[in-house]
Design an enzyme around this catalytic site. Structure first.
Site, PDB file in Angstrom:
ATOM      1  N   HIS A 136      -2.601 -22.023 105.515  1.00  0.00           N
ATOM      2  CA  HIS A 136      -2.314 -22.535 104.431  1.00  0.00           C
ATOM      3  C   HIS A 136      -3.253 -21.522 104.303  1.00  0.00           C
ATOM      4  CE1 HIS A 136      -3.534 -24.682 100.653  1.00  0.00           C
ATOM      5  NE2 HIS A 136      -5.052 -23.994 100.487  1.00  0.00           N
ATOM      6  N   HIS A 141      -2.242 -18.256  99.576  1.00  0.00           N
ATOM      7  CA  HIS A 141      -2.910 -17.318  99.116  1.00  0.00           C
ATOM      8  C   HIS A 141      -3.083 -16.640  98.924  1.00  0.00           C
ATOM      9  CE1 HIS A 141      -5.397 -21.261  97.116  1.00  0.00           C
ATOM     10  NE2 HIS A 141      -6.034 -21.768  98.321  1.00  0.00           N
ATOM     11  N   GLU A 182      -3.686 -24.052  93.189  1.00  0.00           N
ATOM     12  CA  GLU A 182      -3.099 -24.833  94.740  1.00  0.00           C
ATOM     13  C   GLU A 182      -1.913 -25.718  94.318  1.00  0.00           C
ATOM     14  OE1 GLU A 182      -6.533 -24.049  97.075  1.00  0.00           O
ATOM     15  OE2 GLU A 182      -3.980 -24.875  97.281  1.00  0.00           O
ATOM     16  N   SER A 201       2.407 -23.939 101.209  1.00  0.00           N
ATOM     17  CA  SER A 201       2.294 -23.626 102.680  1.00  0.00           C
ATOM     18  C   SER A 201       2.812 -25.519 102.741  1.00  0.00           C
ATOM     19  CB  SER A 201       1.037 -23.033 103.250  1.00  0.00           C
ATOM     20  OG  SER A 201      -0.132 -25.050 101.905  1.00  0.00           O
TER      21      SER A 201
HETATM   22  N1  HBI Z   1     -13.713 -23.190  99.630  1.00  0.00           N
HETATM   23  N2  HBI Z   1     -13.169 -21.581 101.435  1.00  0.00           N
HETATM   24  C1  HBI Z   1     -12.595 -22.497 100.296  1.00  0.00           C
HETATM   25  N3  HBI Z   1     -11.395 -22.609  99.770  1.00  0.00           N
HETATM   26  C2  HBI Z   1     -11.240 -23.545  99.444  1.00  0.00           C
HETATM   27  O1  HBI Z   1      -9.949 -23.276  97.782  1.00  0.00           O
HETATM   28  C3  HBI Z   1     -11.960 -24.270  98.075  1.00  0.00           C
HETATM   29  C4  HBI Z   1     -13.536 -23.535  98.985  1.00  0.00           C
HETATM   30  N4  HBI Z   1     -14.315 -24.989  97.685  1.00  0.00           N
HETATM   31  C5  HBI Z   1     -14.305 -25.257  96.948  1.00  0.00           C
HETATM   32  C6  HBI Z   1     -13.175 -25.392  96.328  1.00  0.00           C
HETATM   33  N5  HBI Z   1     -12.399 -24.740  97.211  1.00  0.00           N
HETATM   34  C7  HBI Z   1     -12.448 -25.521  95.210  1.00  0.00           C
HETATM   35  O2  HBI Z   1     -14.419 -26.952  94.833  1.00  0.00           O
HETATM   36  C8  HBI Z   1     -12.120 -25.107  93.994  1.00  0.00           C
HETATM   37  O3  HBI Z   1     -12.464 -26.035  93.147  1.00  0.00           O
HETATM   38  C9  HBI Z   1     -13.907 -24.198  93.595  1.00  0.00           C
HETATM   39 FE    FE Z   2      -6.207 -23.600  98.969  1.00  0.00          FE
END
Ligand code: HBI
Ligand code: FE
Length: 274
Positions: A136, A141, A182, A201
């Site tokens: 993913h 991303h 997303e 994804s």
């Molecule tokens: N941590 N590794 C990872 N990847 C993410 O996309 C991610 C996260 N922590 C919090 C988060 N996304 C979401 O809460 C965002 O909206 C900040």
């Molecule tokens: Fe993501």
């Protein structure tokens, strides 16, 4: 320093991944030795399925950058992707054991570091997994981080996240992340295309997002996005559409403080609100 794992959204399951590997900034080296032949084969099969679906459905910038992920028959090494990525936009991907808390997450983005989970789903989870895994994060991303305008937006999003945390507005800002980074759609010269990682994804959502007649597709309106709740384990009922990544950058450049104040006083909207 052992760090506390984090549970994302409504998933009841304990977080996956070995957080004892993470440093104080929640990053860890990609544990390449961890991957089995089955893991590499899972990546190869996931990549093959999505790569066949994205032509005519993913944004032009995504299609152009996808080869920058390198080989598709095994899980790439992050440092190999970084050789091209740093040159393209100054971004680099860093390993994390899974989802991390918002402040470390925003801090990494603000420093042009994108956290990539380094484990991959099991073959049994081939069609669906709640938490983001290496497929993913890499396939969904990373390609758009090669686009200069999108890359600038992602860094601004990280800086905005640290500010939102100080203002107690992380939930509102996470809706913006959800409905753009997303699950965002973009109208391009050849038609409606997906740029959100959650769509790119997913085999099912890549078709649903562009073709479903039940879902509504609205022009990107920051206030509307911040009022609209989302569900993490079903196809989106609302998508927001931009005309360019420059539009995304421009609309999210202003100080959101007044929008947070306005939205906090408003009725939240369900994911399927008309
Ligand atoms: N941590 N590794 C990872 N990847 C993410 O996309 C991610 C996260 N922590 C919090 C988060 N996304 C979401 O809460 C965002 O909206 C900040
Ligand atoms: Fe993501």
């Amino acid at each position: 320093m052992a760090v506390e794992p984090v549970v994302y959204g409504a998933s009841e399951r304990p977080p996956r991944g070995d957080y004892s590997r993470a440093g104080a900034d929640y990053t860890c080296p990609q544990n390449y030795a961890l991957y089995t032949a089955a893991d590499h084969d899972t990546y190869r099969r996931l990549y093959e399925r999505q790569a066949a679906l994205v032509p005519g459905r993913a944004s032009d910038e995504f299609i152009a950058a996808l080869p920058s992920l390198g080989p598709s028959d095994h899980i790439p090494r992050f440092e190999q992707i970084n050789e091209g990525l740093v040159k393209a936009t100054g971004w680099q991907i860093v390993g994390v054991p899974g989802l991390i808390p918002e402040v470390p997450f925003f801090t990494l983005l603000a420093n042009r570091k994108f956290p990539v989970t380094d484990w991959i789903r099991t073959p049994e989870e081939f069609d669906y997994i709640v938490e983001p895994d290496v497929f993913h994060d890499l396939f969904g991303h990373v390609p758009l981080l090669f686009d200069p305008v999108f890359a600038d937006h992602m860094q601004e999003y990280g800086k905005g996240g640290l500010k939102a945390h100080r203002l107690g507005a992380c939930e509102l800002l996470s809706r913006l992340y959800w409905y753009t980074i997303e699950f965002g759609l973009i109208r391009q010269k050849n038609g409606l295309r997906a740029y959100g990682a959650g769509i790119l994804s997913s085999p099912g959502e890549l078709q649903h997002a562009l073709e479903s007649t039940e879902s509504r597709r609205l022009p990107l309106d920051i206030e509307r996005v911040m009022r609209t709740r989302y569900k993490i384990d079903s196809y989106q009922q609302t998508y927001f559409v931009i005309e360019s990544f420059q539009e995304l950058f421009d609309k999210t450049a202003p100080d959101f403080t007044p929008i947070y104040e306005r939205v906090k006083g408003m009725q939240e909207l369900a994911a399927d609100a008309s």
